[in-house]
Design an enzyme around this catalytic site. Structure first.
Site: not given
Ligand code: GAR
Length: 205
Positions: A12, A14, A65, A91, A107, A109
Site C-alpha cells: 500500500g 502507492n 470468479k 488481479r 492503475n 504498473h
C-alpha cells in the site's frame, strides 16, 4: 471533491502516497474507502490509521470468479466512487466492474507499457536487458494491463541492477507519478479519445 476508492492487495505505498496528497491538498479528492483482497495486508493498517473504512473480499470465500466479481462490484458501488485507483491490486478487474465504471478506474504498473505486462514486470525488464524502465498510469480496460495511457515516467537500468534495486528505483517514481495522474483526473483535466489521453504530459526524471 472527487470520491476516491482504492483497490490494493498488499503493502500500500502507492495508496499512502495518494492519501498523503489528498491530505495536503495536491489532489482535490477524498479517499472514501479501501477494498483489499487479502486480510492481513499492510494497506489495511494504513486505512485504519487514516480512519478510512476498508473491506476485505477474499477470493477463497466465494464459490467462483463470478460470485467474487459480484461481491467486489457490490462493495465498490456502495462507496459511490468518482474514481477507483488500483494501487498494487494484483488481479485483473472483472468486466462487470470495468463496465460499471467506464474510464473511472486507473492503475499503476511498474513498467513502460505496453512492455512487460503482468506479474514481475521489473524482473521481466531485467531479463529483457532493457536500458530504460519505468512506470505507467493508465485507464483500466478489460485485458491485462491494457487501456489508455495517462502518463509514464522513465528510469535508467544500470549494469549491476537486480530485480530488487530496479523495483526500488521505479517505486520512488511511482508515487509522484500516480499522484500527478490522480490530481489531473480529479481536476477534470484528462480527455480520452480512443487510446489517447490528453491533458497531462510525461516527465523525464
Ligand atoms: C507497485 O510497484 C505497483 O506498481 C505494482 O505493485 C507494487 C505495489 O506496491 N503493481 C503491479 O504490478 C500491478 N500489475 P504498493 O502496494 O506499495 O503500492
Amino acid at each position: 471533491k472527487k470520491r476516491i476508492l482504492i483497490f490494493a492487495s498488499g503493502r500500500g505505498s502507492n495508496a499512502e502516497a495518494i492519501h498523503e496528497a489528498v491530505m495536503d491538498g495536491r489532489i482535490n479528492g477524498e479517499v472514501v474507502g479501501v477494498i483489499c483482497d487479502h486480510k492481513g495486508a499492510q494497506v489495511l493498517e494504513r486505512a485504519a490509521r487514516w480512519h478510512v473504512p476498508s473491506v476485505v473480499i477474499e477470493k477463497k470465500d466465494y464459490p467462483d470468479k463470478v460470485a467474487f466479481d459480484e461481491a467486489l462490484l457490490r462493495a465498490a458501488v456502495s462507496f459511490t466512487p468518482d474514481l477507483i485507483c488500483l494501487a498494487g491490486y494484483m488481479r485483473i478487474c472483472g468486466e462487470n466492474l470495468v463496465n460499471a465504471f467506464p474510464h473511472r478506474i486507473i492503475n499503476i504498473h511498474p513498467a513502460l507499457l505496453p512492455s512487460f505486462r503482468g506479474l514481475h514486470a521489473q524482473r521481466q525488464a531485467i531479463e529483457a536487458g532493457v536500458k530504460v524502465a519505468g512506470c505507467t498510469v493508465h485507464f483500466v480496460g478489460t485485458g491485462l494491463d491494457d487501456g489508455p495511457i495517462i502518463t509514464q515516467t522513465a528510469v535508467p537500468v544500470y549494469d549491476n541492477d537486480t530485480e530488487e534495486t530496479l523495483s526500488a528505483r521505479i517505486l520512488t517514481r511511482e508515487h509522484p507519478t500516480y499522484v500527478r495522474a490522480v490530481a489531473a483526473f480529479c481536476a477534470d483535466k484528462l480527455t480520452i479519445s480512443g487510446n489517447h489521453v490528453s491533458g497531462m504530459h510525461s516527465e523525464e526524471e
